[in-house]
Design a protein around this motif. Structure first.
Motif, mmCIF file in Angstrom:
data_model
loop_
_atom_site.group_PDB
_atom_site.id
_atom_site.type_symbol
_atom_site.label_atom_id
_atom_site.label_comp_id
_atom_site.label_asym_id
_atom_site.label_seq_id
_atom_site.Cartn_x
_atom_site.Cartn_y
_atom_site.Cartn_z
ATOM 1 N N GLU A 51 0.912 -1.258 -0.016
ATOM 2 C CA GLU A 51 -0.090 0.192 -0.015
ATOM 3 C C GLU A 51 0.859 1.307 0.108
ATOM 4 N N GLY A 417 -10.009 -2.179 2.309
ATOM 5 C CA GLY A 417 -10.038 -1.747 0.901
ATOM 6 C C GLY A 417 -11.535 -1.168 0.566
ATOM 7 N N ARG A 420 -12.914 1.733 3.278
ATOM 8 C CA ARG A 420 -11.853 2.691 3.447
ATOM 9 C C ARG A 420 -12.227 3.793 4.136
ATOM 10 N N THR A 424 -10.404 0.685 9.584
ATOM 11 C CA THR A 424 -9.186 1.099 9.568
ATOM 12 C C THR A 424 -8.222 0.157 10.526
#
Length: 456
Positions: A51, A417, A420, A424
């Motif tokens: 990422e 993903g 988002r 988290t």
């Protein structure tokens, strides 16, 4: 954090190599061993930091998986060594990788077919249109994740049900975060007791560490551990029910042919299990047989349903995540190279010096940081002398341990993903204590079932 976890695993393996470990010839201290170790660590750093650098993890994985063997070949030729051991290792590795890659390819194709036939969209509509409360939806999505994951794999399950959560209510973060964690934990726990639910369980089954029914014996530990975590998480789910406007939502039903594909999928799994258990065929042969049935059905469907949308098998294949298959090839090859060089002797020494149960429990914690695929591959390549109960323990911990950290499993990464800014790392870690308690409970259930009662 994954990079640090990898280094921690390496140091633990190194320090565990002392004591009574038998000295064996290996190439770990030669320039080729050091060079390959550096390539592996650097390559895995880019895999873990996917990422950050925006580099698909399949790219560094395939590089390290192939480059290490080329360097080994150069070293052996320069030093006039017999190349037959290297050839034997490659031949064995090709069979191992092909068994997993072809298996996953068919499974992914079936999933794409079910998606295209609106099977999962119908499930989503039926859930959100019933007027259930937040708590009931929390438990329903968790139960579905736990029982869908053994068939559809944990990543697909998590992605589908996280989409359901967003459809239910995009604004209620308390519900979304608790629901997302519940889905990830349930998907990973459900995948741990089925050879089809998680890549680590599939690897252990393909390696012959247990039969299909052996892995099912992990069901009590998996479900009880998840239920404990879900119960603790449910305390954070808000009261009330989400708003649903029937007039604005179009009703979704399964397209023609969808139910037949579901039946063919069940037949495919059955043929894989029966072929593996009774004929000792690789599970991929049963899966490929099921793929042939899907291809034949698509032909006759086109002939008999000329006015309906056709079923395109090879179009479904084009939509599967090929980068995931390439990643598995690369990482399994890289770990195979480390095994050939002798690095995994340190892991065997760790089992001998610390004991099988503590190390297998630690594997689950390490897999949450490093990723369970290379960790499980390392254990299988090292092949410590363990009985069935210990092989099932390491399968359990590697499968459910990834839930401890948000990015510790494919399911967690996929949901991060999809949701988002909501699901988290920080949001996950605030409630990670609930997952840790469930992890401990799962191990306790395993201990009572396997070590005290001997029920397996």
């Amino acid at each position: 954090m994954r990079f640090l976890g990898l280094l921690a695993l390496a140091f633990a393996m190194a320090f565990g190599s002392g004591g009574d470990a038998h000295e064996q010839l290996h190439l770990t201290t030669t320039w080729v061993g050091i060079a390959c170790a550096v390539i592996f660590v650097v390559g895995y750093f880019f895999i873990a930091a996917e990422e950050v650098f925006h580099v698909n993890k399949a790219k560094p994985a395939i590089f390290i998986g192939t480059a290490m063997f080329f360097i080994i070949g150069i070293y052996m030729v320069v030093n006039g060594m017999d190349l037959h051991p290297l050839q034997g290792k490659i031949d064995h590795l090709i069979i191992e990788v092909a068994s997993i890659v072809f298996f996953l390819m068919v499974a992914m194709t079936y999933i794409e077919a079910l998606i295209e036939r609106d099977v999962f969209n119908t499930l989503k509509y039926n859930l959100v249109s019933k007027g259930y409360t937040y708590k009931k939806l929390f438990w329903l999505t968790g139960v579905i994740a736990f029982f869908l994951s053994p068939v559809a794999d944990n990543l697909t399950t998590a992605l589908i049900l996280s989409t359901v959560l967003l459809t239910i209510d995009r604004e209620n973060k308390a519900f979304l975060i608790a629901g997302a964690i519940n889905i990830v934990v349930a998907a990973n726990a459900g995948g741990a007791w089925s050879p089809f639910g998680d890549i680590t369980t599939l690897m252990a089954w393909a390696a012959g560490k247990g039969t299909f029914t052996d892995f099912i014996s992990l069901f009590p530990a998996s479900i009880i551990g998840w239920v404990v975590t879900a119960f603790l998480l449910s305390m954070y789910v808000p009261v009330g029910a989400p708003h649903f406007d029937v007039a604005k939502e179009k009703k979704v039903t399964i397209k023609p042919g969808g139910k037949v594909i579901i039946a063919l999928g069940i037949l495919t799994i059955t043929s894989a299990v029966l072929g593996h258990n009774f004929f000792h065929l690789p599970a991929m042969y049963g899966m490929m047989f099921g793929f042939s049935l899907l291809a034949i059905y698509s032909y006759f469907y086109k002939k008999t349903h000329k006015n309906d949308e056709p079923i395109h098998v090879f179009h479904y294949m084009s939509k599967i995540e090929n980068d995931t298959l390439i990643f598995f090839f690369g990482i399994l090859s890289a770990v195979g190279a480390l095994h050939f060089l002798g690095f995994l002797e340190y892991l065997i020494a760790l089992y001998e010096s610390m004991g099988q149960t503590p190390v297998n429990i630690a594997v689950g914690i390490v897999s949450a940081v490093v990723d369970n695929v290379p960790v499980m591959s390392a254990v299988l390549n090292a092949n410590p002398q363990m009985n069935l109960d210990q092989w099932l323990l390491v399968t359990l911990t590697a499968g459910i341990g990834g839930s401890l950290i948000s990015f510790g499993s494919a399911a967690g990464v996929g949901v991060m993903g999809k949701m988002r800014g909501i699901y988290t790392f920080g949001a996950h870690m605030k409630l990670a204590w609930t997952i840790l308690i469930g992890y401990i409970v799962s191990i306790a259930v395993w201990y009572v079932q396997f070590e005290i009662l001997g029920l397996y």
